[in-house]
Design a protein around this motif. Sequence first.
Motif, PDB file in Angstrom:
ATOM      1  N   MET A  64      70.412 -49.649  57.740  1.00 38.91           N
ATOM      2  CA  MET A  64      70.825 -50.135  56.419  1.00 38.91           C
ATOM      3  C   MET A  64      71.039 -48.938  55.501  1.00 38.91           C
ATOM      4  O   MET A  64      70.254 -48.002  55.483  1.00 38.91           O
ATOM      5  N   SER A  65      72.133 -48.981  54.732  1.00 42.85           N
ATOM      6  CA  SER A  65      72.457 -47.857  53.855  1.00 42.85           C
ATOM      7  C   SER A  65      72.614 -48.331  52.413  1.00 42.85           C
ATOM      8  O   SER A  65      72.698 -49.526  52.139  1.00 42.85           O
ATOM      9  N   ALA A  66      72.638 -47.365  51.518  1.00 46.97           N
ATOM     10  CA  ALA A  66      72.806 -47.657  50.091  1.00 46.97           C
ATOM     11  C   ALA A  66      73.373 -46.410  49.424  1.00 46.97           C
ATOM     12  O   ALA A  66      73.376 -45.319  50.010  1.00 46.97           O
ATOM     13  N   ARG A  67      73.880 -46.569  48.214  1.00 40.30           N
ATOM     14  CA  ARG A  67      74.324 -45.404  47.445  1.00 40.30           C
ATOM     15  C   ARG A  67      73.338 -45.183  46.304  1.00 40.30           C
ATOM     16  O   ARG A  67      73.010 -46.108  45.568  1.00 40.30           O
ATOM     17  N   LEU A  68      72.876 -43.944  46.186  1.00 37.91           N
ATOM     18  CA  LEU A  68      71.842 -43.605  45.214  1.00 37.91           C
ATOM     19  C   LEU A  68      72.286 -42.449  44.321  1.00 37.91           C
ATOM     20  O   LEU A  68      72.982 -41.541  44.781  1.00 37.91           O
ATOM     21  N   PRO A  69      71.847 -42.451  43.051  1.00 37.14           N
ATOM     22  CA  PRO A  69      71.919 -41.215  42.273  1.00 37.14           C
ATOM     23  C   PRO A  69      71.012 -40.184  42.935  1.00 37.14           C
ATOM     24  O   PRO A  69      69.947 -40.528  43.448  1.00 37.14           O
ATOM     25  N   VAL A  70      71.424 -38.920  42.934  1.00 35.29           N
ATOM     26  CA  VAL A  70      70.663 -37.878  43.611  1.00 35.29           C
ATOM     27  C   VAL A  70      70.301 -36.774  42.626  1.00 35.29           C
ATOM     28  O   VAL A  70      71.137 -36.310  41.853  1.00 35.29           O
ATOM     29  N   PHE A  71      69.043 -36.368  42.684  1.00 36.09           N
ATOM     30  CA  PHE A  71      68.521 -35.303  41.824  1.00 36.09           C
ATOM     31  C   PHE A  71      68.111 -34.140  42.737  1.00 36.09           C
ATOM     32  O   PHE A  71      67.088 -34.205  43.396  1.00 36.09           O
ATOM     33  N   PRO A  72      68.903 -33.061  42.796  1.00 39.06           N
ATOM     34  CA  PRO A  72      68.508 -31.906  43.606  1.00 39.06           C
ATOM     35  C   PRO A  72      67.373 -31.136  42.931  1.00 39.06           C
ATOM     36  O   PRO A  72      67.423 -30.870  41.724  1.00 39.06           O
ATOM     37  N   LEU A  73      66.350 -30.800  43.694  1.00 40.95           N
ATOM     38  CA  LEU A  73      65.213 -30.060  43.152  1.00 40.95           C
ATOM     39  C   LEU A  73      64.788 -28.962  44.123  1.00 40.95           C
ATOM     40  O   LEU A  73      65.079 -29.023  45.316  1.00 40.95           O
ATOM     41  N   GLY A  74      64.063 -28.002  43.606  1.00 37.23           N
ATOM     42  CA  GLY A  74      63.533 -26.931  44.434  1.00 37.23           C
ATOM     43  C   GLY A  74      62.203 -27.285  45.041  1.00 37.23           C
ATOM     44  O   GLY A  74      61.396 -26.404  45.334  1.00 37.23           O
ATOM     45  N   THR A  75      61.952 -28.570  45.233  1.00 38.48           N
ATOM     46  CA  THR A  75      60.692 -29.031  45.815  1.00 38.48           C
ATOM     47  C   THR A  75      60.969 -30.249  46.679  1.00 38.48           C
ATOM     48  O   THR A  75      62.069 -30.813  46.656  1.00 38.48           O
ATOM     49  N   VAL A  76      59.960 -30.659  47.448  1.00 40.39           N
ATOM     50  CA  VAL A  76      60.086 -31.802  48.350  1.00 40.39           C
ATOM     51  C   VAL A  76      59.154 -32.906  47.866  1.00 40.39           C
ATOM     52  O   VAL A  76      57.976 -32.659  47.625  1.00 40.39           O
ATOM     53  N   LEU A  77      59.698 -34.105  47.716  1.00 36.59           N
ATOM     54  CA  LEU A  77      58.903 -35.256  47.303  1.00 36.59           C
ATOM     55  C   LEU A  77      58.546 -36.091  48.531  1.00 36.59           C
ATOM     56  O   LEU A  77      59.376 -36.284  49.422  1.00 36.59           O
ATOM     57  N   PHE A  78      57.303 -36.596  48.556  1.00 32.19           N
ATOM     58  CA  PHE A  78      56.830 -37.440  49.655  1.00 32.19           C
ATOM     59  C   PHE A  78      56.472 -38.829  49.126  1.00 32.19           C
ATOM     60  O   PHE A  78      56.064 -38.971  47.962  1.00 32.19           O
ATOM     61  N   PRO A  79      56.591 -39.860  49.967  1.00 32.13           N
ATOM     62  CA  PRO A  79      56.205 -41.209  49.538  1.00 32.13           C
ATOM     63  C   PRO A  79      54.764 -41.257  49.047  1.00 32.13           C
ATOM     64  O   PRO A  79      53.861 -40.666  49.644  1.00 32.13           O
ATOM     65  N   GLY A  80      54.573 -41.940  47.914  1.00 31.17           N
ATOM     66  CA  GLY A  80      53.234 -42.131  47.371  1.00 31.17           C
ATOM     67  C   GLY A  80      52.755 -41.021  46.463  1.00 31.17           C
ATOM     68  O   GLY A  80      51.719 -41.167  45.803  1.00 31.17           O
ATOM     69  N   LEU A  81      53.498 -39.917  46.379  1.00 32.45           N
ATOM     70  CA  LEU A  81      53.065 -38.786  45.560  1.00 32.45           C
ATOM     71  C   LEU A  81      53.734 -38.835  44.185  1.00 32.45           C
ATOM     72  O   LEU A  81      54.893 -39.227  44.055  1.00 32.45           O
ATOM     73  N   VAL A  82      52.967 -38.436  43.156  1.00 35.59           N
ATOM     74  CA  VAL A  82      53.461 -38.450  41.779  1.00 35.59           C
ATOM     75  C   VAL A  82      54.279 -37.196  41.508  1.00 35.59           C
ATOM     76  O   VAL A  82      53.883 -36.089  41.892  1.00 35.59           O
ATOM     77  N   LEU A  83      55.422 -37.369  40.845  1.00 32.93           N
ATOM     78  CA  LEU A  83      56.272 -36.241  40.468  1.00 32.93           C
ATOM     79  C   LEU A  83      56.662 -36.380  38.993  1.00 32.93           C
ATOM     80  O   LEU A  83      57.511 -37.199  38.652  1.00 32.93           O
ATOM     81  N   PRO A  84      56.046 -35.591  38.102  1.00 31.21           N
ATOM     82  CA  PRO A  84      56.486 -35.589  36.705  1.00 31.21           C
ATOM     83  C   PRO A  84      57.739 -34.724  36.561  1.00 31.21           C
ATOM     84  O   PRO A  84      57.873 -33.700  37.239  1.00 31.21           O
ATOM     85  N   LEU A  85      58.648 -35.159  35.699  1.00 35.27           N
ATOM     86  CA  LEU A  85      59.904 -34.424  35.512  1.00 35.27           C
ATOM     87  C   LEU A  85      60.218 -34.300  34.029  1.00 35.27           C
ATOM     88  O   LEU A  85      60.031 -35.248  33.261  1.00 35.27           O
ATOM     89  N   HIS A  86      60.701 -33.121  33.643  1.00 34.99           N
ATOM     90  CA  HIS A  86      61.205 -32.904  32.284  1.00 34.99           C
ATOM     91  C   HIS A  86      62.726 -32.808  32.386  1.00 34.99           C
ATOM     92  O   HIS A  86      63.254 -31.904  33.043  1.00 34.99           O
ATOM     93  N   ILE A  87      63.427 -33.750  31.773  1.00 38.17           N
ATOM     94  CA  ILE A  87      64.876 -33.849  31.904  1.00 38.17           C
ATOM     95  C   ILE A  87      65.534 -33.273  30.651  1.00 38.17           C
ATOM     96  O   ILE A  87      65.351 -33.795  29.552  1.00 38.17           O
TER      97      ILE A  87
END
Length: 234
Positions: free
Chosen positions: A1-24
């Motif tokens: 199953m596929s979908a189209r998503l907005p993508v945010f390139p970052l210099g880090t790797v996000l994992f399921p269940g982990l919190v990621l704060p972002l300053h936009i």
Amino acid sequence: MSARLPVFPLGTVLFPGLVLPLHIFEERYRALVRHLVELPEGTPREFGVVAIQAGWEVAPTGPDGRPVPGAGDVTLHEVGCTAEVRQVTELPDGGFDLVTVGRRRFRVGDVDAESAPYLTAEVQWLPEPTDPDESTALLATRVISVFRQYLTLVRAEDQELSEQLPEDPTVLSHLVAATAALTVDDRQELLAIDDTAARLRAELRLLNREAALLRQVRAVPVPLRELGSPSTPN
């Protein structure tokens, strides 16, 4: 199953269940946040976080303050993780502070840089095992033991984290991958592994490697600050 998503390139790797704060603060990602906020109530507010393989996290700007054409191009890793927005704080300058949580892994397909101010991509959802077998549970026990030893070598204040390690093998594998002092490439390899047992085995190798390096550094008979100081001709 596929979908189209907005993508945010970052210099880090996000994992399921982990919190990621972002300053936009970049306008293209402000537009992304506004798009998410305007979604109908009950619609998941999520976007894809993908680690950058080559390029810049923030688009370089010229003397006039505008982005340099083509200079913001990035090469992305093949596997990312969605970030679900849990909290949005709009700032006086028009930027946003976000609290997001990793949700599900995906493989990046076709990337579109033209249809929206921000990148979008066709993504393929990756499987996540939910019922670990006995061998996987035993691996998780070994990883917990090695990870606790590793934490004592890194810093004593991680004692609280050491005492709160999850028993679920998949959740544990994501936590270890996100919190150990690994390179982006190491983390990316762990994120791309579909099987929890295989990810735990890879983490055992990495943790043993890192622990050996830490013990070696501690055995060096000079202050660590001198190792990071440039040599002088005197």
